[in-house]
Design an enzyme around this catalytic site. Structure first.
Site, PDB file in Angstrom:
ATOM      1  CB  SER A  68      -8.606  -1.703   4.136  1.00  0.00           C
ATOM      2  OG  SER A  68      -8.880  -2.960   3.610  1.00  0.00           O
ATOM      3  NE  ARG A 100      -4.149  -1.735   0.183  1.00  0.00           N
ATOM      4  CZ  ARG A 100      -4.208  -3.024  -0.171  1.00  0.00           C
ATOM      5  NH1 ARG A 100      -3.168  -3.597  -0.727  1.00  0.00           N
ATOM      6  NH2 ARG A 100      -5.313  -3.728   0.002  1.00  0.00           N
ATOM      7  CD  GLU A 120      -5.629   1.196   2.325  1.00  0.00           C
ATOM      8  OE1 GLU A 120      -5.891   1.836   1.302  1.00  0.00           O
ATOM      9  OE2 GLU A 120      -6.178   0.115   2.626  1.00  0.00           O
TER      10      GLU A 120
HETATM   11  N1  EPU Z   1     -10.326 -11.351  10.173  1.00  0.00           N
HETATM   12  C1  EPU Z   1     -10.851 -11.343  11.451  1.00  0.00           C
HETATM   13  N2  EPU Z   1     -12.135 -10.918  11.628  1.00  0.00           N
HETATM   14  C2  EPU Z   1     -12.903 -10.527  10.594  1.00  0.00           C
HETATM   15  C3  EPU Z   1     -12.371 -10.528   9.285  1.00  0.00           C
HETATM   16  C4  EPU Z   1     -11.063 -10.945   9.107  1.00  0.00           C
HETATM   17  O1  EPU Z   1     -10.179 -11.704  12.420  1.00  0.00           O
HETATM   18  O2  EPU Z   1     -14.070 -10.163  10.841  1.00  0.00           O
HETATM   19  C5  EPU Z   1      -8.927 -11.797   9.995  1.00  0.00           C
HETATM   20  C6  EPU Z   1      -8.861 -13.284   9.684  1.00  0.00           C
HETATM   21  O3  EPU Z   1      -7.750 -13.813  10.345  1.00  0.00           O
HETATM   22  C7  EPU Z   1      -8.623 -13.283   8.184  1.00  0.00           C
HETATM   23  C8  EPU Z   1      -7.748 -12.075   8.029  1.00  0.00           C
HETATM   24  O4  EPU Z   1      -8.308 -11.110   8.931  1.00  0.00           O
HETATM   25  O5  EPU Z   1      -7.968 -14.444   7.760  1.00  0.00           O
HETATM   26  C9  EPU Z   1      -7.645 -11.510   6.621  1.00  0.00           C
HETATM   27  O6  EPU Z   1      -8.924 -11.091   6.173  1.00  0.00           O
HETATM   28  P1  EPU Z   1      -9.220 -10.787   4.650  1.00  0.00           P
HETATM   29  O7  EPU Z   1      -8.747 -11.885   3.781  1.00  0.00           O
HETATM   30  O8  EPU Z   1     -10.626 -10.356   4.565  1.00  0.00           O
HETATM   31  O9  EPU Z   1      -8.277  -9.592   4.263  1.00  0.00           O
HETATM   32  P2  EPU Z   1      -7.730  -8.315   5.033  1.00  0.00           P
HETATM   33  O10 EPU Z   1      -6.300  -8.578   5.365  1.00  0.00           O
HETATM   34  O11 EPU Z   1      -8.626  -7.966   6.149  1.00  0.00           O
HETATM   35  C10 EPU Z   1      -6.822  -7.228   2.820  1.00  0.00           C
HETATM   36  C11 EPU Z   1      -6.894  -5.919   2.100  1.00  0.00           C
HETATM   37  C12 EPU Z   1      -8.241  -5.773   1.396  1.00  0.00           C
HETATM   38  C13 EPU Z   1      -8.393  -6.926   0.416  1.00  0.00           C
HETATM   39  C14 EPU Z   1      -8.297  -8.255   1.207  1.00  0.00           C
HETATM   40  C15 EPU Z   1      -8.330  -9.460   0.306  1.00  0.00           C
HETATM   41  C16 EPU Z   1      -5.475  -4.396   3.375  1.00  0.00           C
HETATM   42  C17 EPU Z   1      -5.424  -3.172   4.228  1.00  0.00           C
HETATM   43  N3  EPU Z   1      -6.689  -4.813   3.026  1.00  0.00           N
HETATM   44  O12 EPU Z   1      -7.800  -7.211   3.869  1.00  0.00           O
HETATM   45  O13 EPU Z   1      -8.195  -4.573   0.642  1.00  0.00           O
HETATM   46  O14 EPU Z   1      -9.629  -6.875  -0.257  1.00  0.00           O
HETATM   47  O15 EPU Z   1      -7.021  -8.297   1.913  1.00  0.00           O
HETATM   48  O16 EPU Z   1      -7.133  -9.571  -0.387  1.00  0.00           O
HETATM   49  O17 EPU Z   1      -4.441  -4.943   3.017  1.00  0.00           O
HETATM   50  C18 EPU Z   1      -8.730  -2.260   0.676  1.00  0.00           C
HETATM   51  O18 EPU Z   1      -7.519  -2.053   0.650  1.00  0.00           O
HETATM   52  O19 EPU Z   1      -9.569  -1.325   0.662  1.00  0.00           O
HETATM   53  C19 EPU Z   1      -9.217  -3.640   0.757  1.00  0.00           C
HETATM   54  C20 EPU Z   1     -10.495  -3.947   0.935  1.00  0.00           C
END
Ligand code: EPU
Length: 340
Positions: free
Chosen positions: A239, A165, A336
């Site tokens: 995010s 990012r 972010e």
């Molecule tokens: N998780 C929780 N609780 C929740 C949801 C998620 O504990 O309610 C934890 C779980 O351990 C899960 C982990 O978070 O395995 C990762 O969750 P997720 O795959 O949904 O992805 P994220 O890391 O939360 C990132 C990006 C998103 C992107 C997703 C999918 C960032 C800041 N965000 O989110 O990007 O869509 O991965 O690749 O890196 C954005 O930047 O606007 C965005 C939505």
């Protein structure tokens, strides 16, 4: 000369749906107009804010300057070789529409980034990414205009200094360039990337027999639509925080106290990326709502405006979240979203 409007509400131009006034506002649809406007502002000297899709900004007050809406349009296949198509998109094109166009044309490499809100111009700014792919993986070059003198400069992948990012445009070159267009390098023969999270599971649920880039795009769209709020219905900027990257020694310590803390090794294992969503959920914020400002129940990394929240209310909620996570885990979450 392109028309400059005064005291314009920015509400339709930011995905949080926050009401804030721009002292001056100008929609730019050609390079000529852009150059004219920059020339005009040399004598007027207003602080300048470039808006793309407005999907990564939070306005906490009126903007006392000139808001330039970058609305340059066009998508073009500019080159190809045996392996790749080189596709150029102008900054004002919608990111998702561009992805859909490429998927339809069988240009492979960005289907995992379906449905990311925002425009092309913002995509390299923060090296957007989702489901195991970042724009830096397919990025060839971009053209940008230098605000100080109107000259047009090309940047290759290395010159953009991409990170998680991150890019030079957020740091060393902050507020110095306006991105005009981006060229991406997309494969003729696909290499499918379905290892991230639950893409594979989703493809099974969809009963997909023959893997195509269209089926991957569809799977990503289904996953995103299930857990991320649609900004046309509930204001949000995706995010709100980045996933913190901490030294692995620190992560191992935390793991002793919190056995279930998830972590993904990065930088050859020296550091670990911890999902901010998990930290926010553990500190009790998931689903929290005060007035119209809230932490989204299905993905706590996303802060939302349920209707009439002010930017300041959302900002204050983010501060409270940062403080509580810091006290509990000693980790400082970083926003972010760009705050104005
Ligand atoms: N998780 C929780 N609780 C929740 C949801 C998620 O504990 O309610 C934890 C779980 O351990 C899960 C982990 O978070 O395995 C990762 O969750 P997720 O795959 O949904 O992805 P994220 O890391 O939360 C990132 C990006 C998103 C992107 C997703 C999918 C960032 C800041 N965000 O989110 O990007 O869509 O991965 O690749 O890196 C954005 O930047 O606007 C965005 C939505």
């Amino acid at each position: 000369m392109t028309q400059i409007l005064d005291n314009i509400s920015l509400q339709p131009f930011n995905s949080f749906g926050i009401h804030a006034l721009a002292k001056h506002f100008c929609k730019v649809t050609s390079l000529n107009e852009m150059q004219e406007l920059l020339e005009w502002n040399k004598t007027n000297n207003h602080p300048l804010l470039v808006l793309g899709g407005g999907s990564n900004v939070l306005f906490t007050k009126d903007y006392d300057g000139l808001v330039l809406q970058n609305a340059l349009k066009g998508i073009e296949l500019v080159n190809e070789d045996n392996e790749y198509y080189f596709v150029k998109a102008m900054a004002g094109e919608n990111w998702h529409q561009f992805v859909s166009h490429c998927v339809q044309q069988q240009y492979q490499g960005i289907e995992n980034m379906s449905l990311i809100p925002g425009n092309i111009g913002a995509s390299p700014m923060q090296n957007i990414g989702a489901y195991g792919v970042e724009i830096k993986d397919v990025f060839e070059s971009l053209e940008a205009i230098q605000i100080s003198d109107g000259s047009i400069v090309s940047f290759d992948n290395k010159a953009c200094g991409f990170g998680y990012r991150e890019s030079v445009f957020k740091h060393q070159l902050r507020n110095q360039f306006i991105i005009l267009s981006v060229v991406v390098r997309l494969r003729k023969t696909p290499i499918f990337n379905i290892s991230y999270g639950n893409i594979e599971q989703e493809l099974m649920n969809m009963n997909v027999k023959q893997l195509t880039i269209q089926s991957i795009a569809d799977a990503v769209i289904r996953i995103r639509q299930r857990k991320l709020p649609d900004p046309t219905k509930i204001g949000n900027a995706g995010s709100f925080f980045k996933n913190p990257i901490i030294p692995t020694v620190l992560y191992d310590e935390l793991k002793k106290a919190y056995a279930s803390i998830p972590g993904f090794a990065v930088q050859n294992g020296s550091h670990t990326k911890v999902p901010a969503a998990w930290l926010i959920e553990q500190t009790g914020w998931k689903g929290f709502r005060a007035g119209d400002a809230g932490c989204y129940p299905l993905q706590p990394l996303v802060l939302v405006n349920y209707g009439h929240a002010t930017g300041l209310e959302i900002f204050n909620l983010s501060t409270q979240i940062i403080e509580k996570v810091k006290i509990e885990f000693g980790i400082e979450l970083e926003r972010e979203v760009n705050i104005y």
